[in-house]
Write a protein that holds these residues in place. Sequence first.
Motif, mmCIF file in Angstrom:
data_model
loop_
_atom_site.group_PDB
_atom_site.id
_atom_site.type_symbol
_atom_site.label_atom_id
_atom_site.label_comp_id
_atom_site.label_asym_id
_atom_site.label_seq_id
_atom_site.Cartn_x
_atom_site.Cartn_y
_atom_site.Cartn_z
ATOM 1 N N VAL A 194 -1.399 68.389 37.138
ATOM 2 C CA VAL A 194 -1.104 67.572 38.346
ATOM 3 C C VAL A 194 -2.170 67.394 39.270
ATOM 4 O O VAL A 194 -2.430 66.880 40.336
ATOM 5 C CB VAL A 194 -0.060 68.214 39.113
ATOM 6 C CG1 VAL A 194 1.358 68.520 38.199
ATOM 7 C CG2 VAL A 194 -0.391 69.754 39.419
ATOM 8 N N GLY A 195 -3.533 67.987 38.771
ATOM 9 C CA GLY A 195 -4.775 67.941 39.552
ATOM 10 C C GLY A 195 -5.916 68.637 38.923
ATOM 11 O O GLY A 195 -5.660 69.402 38.055
ATOM 12 N N ARG A 196 -7.073 68.324 39.348
ATOM 13 C CA ARG A 196 -8.339 68.794 38.926
ATOM 14 C C ARG A 196 -9.468 68.938 40.014
ATOM 15 O O ARG A 196 -9.563 67.835 40.922
ATOM 16 C CB ARG A 196 -8.723 68.374 37.712
ATOM 17 C CG ARG A 196 -8.999 66.829 37.608
ATOM 18 C CD ARG A 196 -9.548 66.290 36.168
ATOM 19 N NE ARG A 196 -8.496 66.341 35.239
ATOM 20 C CZ ARG A 196 -8.494 67.151 34.076
ATOM 21 N NH1 ARG A 196 -9.466 67.961 33.864
ATOM 22 N NH2 ARG A 196 -7.309 67.131 33.236
ATOM 23 N N ASP A 197 -10.240 69.848 39.878
ATOM 24 C CA ASP A 197 -11.346 69.852 40.970
ATOM 25 C C ASP A 197 -12.387 70.567 40.235
ATOM 26 O O ASP A 197 -12.247 71.272 39.513
ATOM 27 C CB ASP A 197 -10.867 70.641 42.184
ATOM 28 C CG ASP A 197 -11.373 70.159 43.514
ATOM 29 O OD1 ASP A 197 -12.704 69.321 43.584
ATOM 30 O OD2 ASP A 197 -10.838 69.763 44.324
ATOM 31 N N THR A 198 -13.660 70.557 41.023
ATOM 32 C CA THR A 198 -14.768 71.337 40.547
ATOM 33 C C THR A 198 -15.480 71.938 41.411
ATOM 34 O O THR A 198 -15.340 72.099 42.792
ATOM 35 C CB THR A 198 -16.007 70.178 39.931
ATOM 36 O OG1 THR A 198 -16.163 69.603 40.973
ATOM 37 C CG2 THR A 198 -15.198 69.459 38.959
ATOM 38 N N PHE A 199 -16.193 73.045 41.200
ATOM 39 C CA PHE A 199 -17.020 73.983 41.935
ATOM 40 C C PHE A 199 -18.236 74.365 41.313
ATOM 41 O O PHE A 199 -18.339 74.451 40.051
ATOM 42 C CB PHE A 199 -16.187 75.105 42.789
ATOM 43 C CG PHE A 199 -15.889 76.077 41.866
ATOM 44 C CD1 PHE A 199 -16.483 77.291 42.018
ATOM 45 C CD2 PHE A 199 -14.721 75.979 40.788
ATOM 46 C CE1 PHE A 199 -16.224 78.515 41.188
ATOM 47 C CE2 PHE A 199 -14.578 76.943 40.199
ATOM 48 C CZ PHE A 199 -14.952 78.279 40.334
ATOM 49 N N LYS A 200 -19.158 75.151 42.114
ATOM 50 C CA LYS A 200 -20.270 75.554 41.609
ATOM 51 C C LYS A 200 -20.023 77.205 41.750
ATOM 52 O O LYS A 200 -19.561 77.818 42.421
ATOM 53 C CB LYS A 200 -21.473 75.370 41.932
ATOM 54 C CG LYS A 200 -22.168 73.892 41.898
ATOM 55 C CD LYS A 200 -22.564 73.687 40.453
ATOM 56 C CE LYS A 200 -23.222 72.380 40.184
ATOM 57 N NZ LYS A 200 -23.811 72.126 38.971
#
Length: 391
Positions: A194-200
Amino acid sequence: MHRLLIASTLALGAAAPAIAADDITIGFAIATSGWMEAYDTPAATAAKIRIDEINANGGLLGRQIAWVEADTKTDRAQSAKAGLQVLDEGADMMVVSCDYDFGAPAALAAESAGINSFFLCAEDVKAGIQGVGPNSFSGSVLAAVQGATMAEWSHARREARTGYVLLDTTIEYNKGICTGFDWMFPQLDGTEIVGRDTFKNDDASIASQITRIKALPEEPDVIMLCSYIPGAASAVRQIRAAGINSLILNGSAVDGSYWLDATPGLSGFVVPVQGSIYGDDPRPEVEAFNVAYEKASGSRPASQYAYPGYILIDLWAKAVERAGSLDGAAVTAELEKMKGEATAFGARSFSGELHHQNSAEMQIVEISDGKPAVVDSWTISEPVPLQQLLN
C-alpha cells in the motif's frame, strides 16, 4: 550431527598455529580492525572451530589444516593486499570479509590464483560467480531470501494482507531484503503493497515517512523495514512512538539483543535467522555450537552472523574430500553438486549459476516485551529466481 570436538584453548585473536610442510593452509583475509571486525571476527572464530574439529578427527585428505591471517583494516585497497599476503604465505583456500565490497578485492586475488574463496557471511549475489568468478562462494543466505521469508511467513502465520515497504538505501544488503519482499508478497492471496518510502541509515528523523504511513486509510498489517543498526533501531523507536502498531519485519542484520535498550519494551518485531543464539533453537546441533563458541571465545555468539563461518568450512572440506584434491576447479565442481547438503544449520545447495542460498530454512525470531525468542521456522515455497536477484 556434527561432533563438537573443540580445543578449549582457541580464543578470539589467538595466534595462527605453526604450519608444517604438509599442512593444508587456509588464508583469512579479513577485517581484524575497523567496523567490519564486528562481523568478520565472530564468523572467522566459527570457521576456526570447524577447522579444529576436522583436525581432531584426522584432518582433511589425511593432512592437518593450518591457517594464516591478514588484516584488511576494513579497507578495499588493503583487502587486495591482504589477499596477496595470504597467498604468499601458501593459502590453498581463502576466506574473505562478510561484505561483498570489502571482501571482493581479496577474493579476486584468490580467483586469479585458481583457488576457492568463501565470503564469511556476504548476502549480496555479487559475492560469488556474478561479482568475483567461478571459484567464489558465500557461506550465508541471500538477503532476498530473508525478505521473501518475511513476506510469506507473515501472510501465512499473521494473516498479513497489506504491507508498507520502508527501505534504507545506504547499502546493497538492505535493497536485497526489500527485493525479496517485493517479489514474494504480491504473489500471495489477497495482498497489496500500500506504500513505500526510503530513508538513510544516519537520518536523525523519519518523521515525514511516518506521516505518510499515518495518512493511509488503514494502518498496514506489516511494515517491511529493510535496514540495519543503528538506523533500524532509530526507525523502530520512532514508528512505535508515533503510535503505529503494525508488525515490523526486518532481515537478519538486526539479530541480537544488543540494540534493544534503544527500544524499551519493544513488541511486534520479527526477523529470520539461520540459527538462534538464545538457546531455544529446535535443532540441538545449533545449541551445541553456541556452547562450543562460548568455550572458544569466552562468550556466546552475539548474532547469527557467526554461523556462516562454520558452515563454509564444513561444506568446503566435504567438497575437498569428494574431489580428492585442493584444486579450485575440482572443488568447485563438487560444491556445485551439493543439493540439500546437510549442515548443523540446515540444508545448503549450490549450482553452476549460483554460489549462494536462494532458499533456506530460517528460524523466525520475534521480539515481545523486549525479549527475543524463536516462534516458528519457515522455508519459502520456491527459491528466489536468479533474474530477480540480478535486478
